[in-house]
Write a protein that holds these residues in place. Structure first.
Motif, PDB file in Angstrom:
ATOM      1  N   LEU A   1       0.964  -1.104   0.085  1.00 25.98           N
ATOM      2  CA  LEU A   1       0.059  -0.054  -0.192  1.00 25.98           C
ATOM      3  C   LEU A   1       0.931   1.256   0.046  1.00 25.98           C
ATOM      4  O   LEU A   1       0.378   2.320  -0.369  1.00 25.98           O
ATOM      5  CB  LEU A   1      -0.826   0.019   1.290  1.00 25.98           C
ATOM      6  CG  LEU A   1      -2.040  -1.170   1.111  1.00 25.98           C
ATOM      7  CD1 LEU A   1      -2.510  -1.046   2.708  1.00 25.98           C
ATOM      8  CD2 LEU A   1      -3.145  -0.565   0.383  1.00 25.98           C
ATOM      9  N   SER A   2       2.138   1.179   0.545  1.00 25.36           N
ATOM     10  CA  SER A   2       2.887   2.341   0.495  1.00 25.36           C
ATOM     11  C   SER A   2       2.815   3.326  -0.682  1.00 25.36           C
ATOM     12  O   SER A   2       2.628   4.509  -0.594  1.00 25.36           O
ATOM     13  CB  SER A   2       4.412   2.016   1.008  1.00 25.36           C
ATOM     14  OG  SER A   2       4.369   1.221   1.809  1.00 25.36           O
ATOM     15  N   PRO A   3       3.132   3.087  -1.846  1.00 27.97           N
ATOM     16  CA  PRO A   3       3.208   3.836  -2.793  1.00 27.97           C
ATOM     17  C   PRO A   3       1.883   4.625  -3.187  1.00 27.97           C
ATOM     18  O   PRO A   3       1.868   5.842  -3.254  1.00 27.97           O
ATOM     19  CB  PRO A   3       3.698   2.912  -4.138  1.00 27.97           C
ATOM     20  CG  PRO A   3       4.230   1.734  -3.630  1.00 27.97           C
ATOM     21  CD  PRO A   3       3.470   1.438  -2.400  1.00 27.97           C
ATOM     22  N   ALA A   4       1.003   3.857  -2.914  1.00 26.98           N
ATOM     23  CA  ALA A   4      -0.672   4.576  -3.251  1.00 26.98           C
ATOM     24  C   ALA A   4      -0.855   5.478  -2.120  1.00 26.98           C
ATOM     25  O   ALA A   4      -1.451   6.462  -2.338  1.00 26.98           O
ATOM     26  CB  ALA A   4      -1.525   3.479  -3.443  1.00 26.98           C
ATOM     27  N   LEU A   5      -0.531   4.880  -0.934  1.00 30.71           N
ATOM     28  CA  LEU A   5      -0.516   5.900   0.185  1.00 30.71           C
ATOM     29  C   LEU A   5       0.027   7.296   0.317  1.00 30.71           C
ATOM     30  O   LEU A   5      -0.187   8.301   0.269  1.00 30.71           O
ATOM     31  CB  LEU A   5      -0.225   5.415   1.601  1.00 30.71           C
ATOM     32  CG  LEU A   5      -1.248   4.655   2.174  1.00 30.71           C
ATOM     33  CD1 LEU A   5      -0.888   3.937   3.503  1.00 30.71           C
ATOM     34  CD2 LEU A   5      -2.502   5.818   2.786  1.00 30.71           C
ATOM     35  N   HIS A   6       1.457   6.977  -0.219  1.00 28.56           N
ATOM     36  CA  HIS A   6       2.254   8.445  -0.322  1.00 28.56           C
ATOM     37  C   HIS A   6       1.594   9.345  -1.497  1.00 28.56           C
ATOM     38  O   HIS A   6       1.552  10.421  -1.603  1.00 28.56           O
ATOM     39  CB  HIS A   6       3.421   8.026  -0.915  1.00 28.56           C
ATOM     40  CG  HIS A   6       4.554   7.553   0.052  1.00 28.56           C
ATOM     41  ND1 HIS A   6       5.341   6.535   0.021  1.00 28.56           N
ATOM     42  CD2 HIS A   6       4.568   8.125   1.363  1.00 28.56           C
ATOM     43  CE1 HIS A   6       5.930   6.239   1.143  1.00 28.56           C
ATOM     44  NE2 HIS A   6       5.722   7.257   1.820  1.00 28.56           N
ATOM     45  N   TRP A   7       1.297   8.705  -2.637  1.00 24.56           N
ATOM     46  CA  TRP A   7       0.516   9.197  -3.695  1.00 24.56           C
ATOM     47  C   TRP A   7      -0.894   9.976  -3.251  1.00 24.56           C
ATOM     48  O   TRP A   7      -0.854  11.346  -3.447  1.00 24.56           O
ATOM     49  CB  TRP A   7       0.179   8.535  -4.845  1.00 24.56           C
ATOM     50  CG  TRP A   7      -0.427   9.181  -5.947  1.00 24.56           C
ATOM     51  CD1 TRP A   7       0.258   9.549  -6.980  1.00 24.56           C
ATOM     52  CD2 TRP A   7      -1.759   9.380  -6.341  1.00 24.56           C
ATOM     53  NE1 TRP A   7      -0.545  10.042  -8.052  1.00 24.56           N
ATOM     54  CE2 TRP A   7      -1.791  10.144  -7.471  1.00 24.56           C
ATOM     55  CE3 TRP A   7      -3.013   9.269  -5.659  1.00 24.56           C
ATOM     56  CZ2 TRP A   7      -2.947  10.665  -8.025  1.00 24.56           C
ATOM     57  CZ3 TRP A   7      -4.140   9.646  -6.360  1.00 24.56           C
ATOM     58  CH2 TRP A   7      -4.124  10.515  -7.373  1.00 24.56           C
ATOM     59  N   ALA A   8      -1.709   9.186  -2.460  1.00 24.07           N
ATOM     60  CA  ALA A   8      -2.734   9.899  -1.957  1.00 24.07           C
ATOM     61  C   ALA A   8      -2.580  11.142  -0.878  1.00 24.07           C
ATOM     62  O   ALA A   8      -3.407  12.101  -1.182  1.00 24.07           O
ATOM     63  CB  ALA A   8      -3.759   8.857  -1.070  1.00 24.07           C
ATOM     64  N   GLN A   9      -1.481  10.836  -0.111  1.00 24.01           N
ATOM     65  CA  GLN A   9      -1.327  11.941   0.816  1.00 24.01           C
ATOM     66  C   GLN A   9      -0.721  13.043   0.209  1.00 24.01           C
ATOM     67  O   GLN A   9      -0.990  14.304   0.573  1.00 24.01           O
ATOM     68  CB  GLN A   9      -0.097  11.430   1.802  1.00 24.01           C
ATOM     69  CG  GLN A   9      -0.954  10.608   3.071  1.00 24.01           C
ATOM     70  CD  GLN A   9      -0.125   9.556   3.604  1.00 24.01           C
ATOM     71  OE1 GLN A   9       0.908   9.313   3.528  1.00 24.01           O
ATOM     72  NE2 GLN A   9      -0.828   8.952   4.770  1.00 24.01           N
ATOM     73  N   ALA A  10      -0.042  12.879  -0.811  1.00 20.67           N
ATOM     74  CA  ALA A  10       0.756  14.072  -1.727  1.00 20.67           C
ATOM     75  C   ALA A  10      -0.545  14.941  -2.396  1.00 20.67           C
ATOM     76  O   ALA A  10      -0.430  16.136  -2.758  1.00 20.67           O
ATOM     77  CB  ALA A  10       1.584  13.509  -2.797  1.00 20.67           C
ATOM     78  N   HIS A  11      -1.557  14.047  -2.862  1.00 19.32           N
ATOM     79  CA  HIS A  11      -2.733  14.944  -3.430  1.00 19.32           C
ATOM     80  C   HIS A  11      -3.803  14.639  -2.555  1.00 19.32           C
ATOM     81  O   HIS A  11      -5.238  14.915  -3.100  1.00 19.32           O
ATOM     82  CB  HIS A  11      -2.968  13.602  -4.582  1.00 19.32           C
ATOM     83  CG  HIS A  11      -2.036  13.785  -5.592  1.00 19.32           C
ATOM     84  ND1 HIS A  11      -0.789  12.883  -5.578  1.00 19.32           N
ATOM     85  CD2 HIS A  11      -1.632  14.668  -6.686  1.00 19.32           C
ATOM     86  CE1 HIS A  11      -0.075  12.915  -6.472  1.00 19.32           C
ATOM     87  NE2 HIS A  11      -0.671  14.182  -7.434  1.00 19.32           N
ATOM     88  N   ARG A  12      -3.685  15.021  -1.273  1.00 16.86           N
ATOM     89  CA  ARG A  12      -4.845  14.890  -0.365  1.00 16.86           C
ATOM     90  C   ARG A  12      -5.755  16.179  -0.416  1.00 16.86           C
ATOM     91  O   ARG A  12      -6.940  15.911  -0.693  1.00 16.86           O
ATOM     92  CB  ARG A  12      -4.377  15.110   0.939  1.00 16.86           C
ATOM     93  CG  ARG A  12      -5.483  14.995   2.109  1.00 16.86           C
ATOM     94  CD  ARG A  12      -4.986  15.123   3.529  1.00 16.86           C
ATOM     95  NE  ARG A  12      -4.500  13.851   4.061  1.00 16.86           N
ATOM     96  CZ  ARG A  12      -3.743  13.870   4.745  1.00 16.86           C
ATOM     97  NH1 ARG A  12      -3.151  14.920   5.662  1.00 16.86           N
ATOM     98  NH2 ARG A  12      -3.086  12.425   5.444  1.00 16.86           N
TER      99      ARG A  12
END
Ligand SMILES: [Zn+2]
Length: 391
Positions: free
Chosen positions: A169-180
């Protein structure tokens, strides 16, 4: 599907035959090898003089004959197999239409810019699939102008999706947090769903991960008001750390469908933010084409039989409406009920004062001076009262 079934039957025959031949041949060859080895040992044991006695000579010539016979059988079987393989080819020819020329639009690839557009669509598809090397070769050979900035979003999308499929999940979580901010603006619950999966993963590992799970739960703070109910459920799972989630009322949270679902949610959200469609244009085109080709070929054949092929002269328009499924329906279209033509910018739909909608060309044809009678209800009105409709 019938066509696929018919070809599959032929392929099954070939495979069965192939298995039989392989089994028989390897037994025969093994037997022969053993036999030859035995003879060799016998001759070697017989002395070092290098001569062969008459008995051994007869045995050898018998063996040679036996080998030749077996070889004949194996090659006959092999020839037989060829017959079956060629039947597969014939079954394909018989069951599938190989000539699509009759429904082909020759002008589709005529201009250089059209070819370039097609190459771009194919290239985009490769990029989405993460096939960077093939896409780069295509760019080079076709002279497309695609910059690294255009390529990067596709690659990132692909990388994250591949990781998600591996339950990372890490890459998707990073992406989602960057585009929150953008995601919140779209009322997306992607980040929450990713965090939830991560949390469930920790809880499902039992007491060993208790501290980590509790610590991780702090990440849910921003979602306290928007996802209250779901959070209550998640906190409830903590009660079953010792007992195990799979024997708890929360076992539905372990359903693998959530992992499939998250891939869809991520693709949808990421594509929306990047201004891309959910599926690549090439996938959509192929899907629509596969659905539309069979009825189109049938129609063309009927037209030829009835000698009315001239009916379908407008190559950019199909002779009948073909349902290619809701997945391929992107926007509303209007077909004039009077002229049976699809509306366009030069012939837009217009609404009469009675509420009925026809195309502008139809309105002009029906108009008699400054009066027009609605073809559906007898309301008489002035053509100038009709209003254009925008979908
Ligand atoms: Zn009317």
């Amino acid at each position: 599907m019938d066509a696929c079934g018919a070809v599959e039957k032929e392929i099954d025959k070939v495979l069965t035959k192939f298995d039989d031949i392989r089994r028989n041949s390897s037994t025969t060859i093994d037997d022969l090898l053993n036999h030859v080895n035995n003879i060799r040992r016998e001759i070697e044991d017989g002395g070092t003089s290098g001569t062969i006695n008459p008995g051994q000579a007869i045995l050898l010539s018998q063996t040679v004959k036996r080998i030749q016979d077996s070889l004949g059988h194996v090659s006959a079987d092999h020839k037989d197999l060829h017959g079956n393989v060629s039947k597969v080819g014939k079954a394909i020819d018989r069951n599938f239409v190989s000539d699509f020329n009759s429904v082909c639009n020759e002008t589709a690839f005529a201009k250089e810019e059209q070819t370039s557009e097609i190459n771009q669509v194919i290239c985009e598809h490769f990029l989405r699939q993460g096939m960077l090397d093939i896409a780069e070769s295509l760019v080079e050979e076709s002279g497309l102008e695609i910059h690294d900035q255009q390529i990067e979003p596709f690659l990132e999308l692909h990388r994250i999706l591949e990781a998600l499929k591996q339950h990372n999940l890490s890459p998707a979580l990073h992406w989602a947090q960057a585009h929150r901010n953008e995601l919140t603006h779209h009322r997306s619950s992607l980040e929450f769903k990713l965090l939830r999966l991560n949390f469930i993963d920790l809880v499902s590992q039992g007491v060993a991960k208790q501290q980590e799970a509790l610590h991780f739960a702090r990440n849910f703070a921003p979602f306290a008001s928007s996802h209250t109910k779901e959070l209550q459920v998640l906190m409830g799972t903590l009660l079953y750390l010792r007992q195990g989630l799979d024997s708890s009322p929360y076992r539905h949270l372990l359903d693998p469908i959530h992992w499939v679902d998250i891939c869809d949610v991520f693709t949808r959200e990421a594509c929306t933010l990047l201004g891309l469609s959910m599926e690549s244009a090439l996938s959509v085109i192929v899907k629509a084409g596969c659905a539309a080709l069979p009825p189109l070929l049938t129609i063309k054949q009927v037209m030829l039989q009835r000698q009315c092929s001239g009916v379908w002269s407008a190559k950019d328009e199909l002779p009948v409406e073909i349902d290619i499924g809701v997945d391929c329906r992107f926007h509303s279209i209007f077909a004039c009920p009077i002229l049976k033509q699809q509306s366009n910018d030069s012939n837009p739909p217009v609404r009469l004062i009675c509420g009925h909608v026809i195309s502008r060309d139809a309105l002009q044809k029906l108009a008699n001076g400054n009066k027009v009678k609605c073809p559906y209800c007898p309301v008489e009105q002035a053509p100038s009262d009709a209003r254009q409709i925008f979908f």
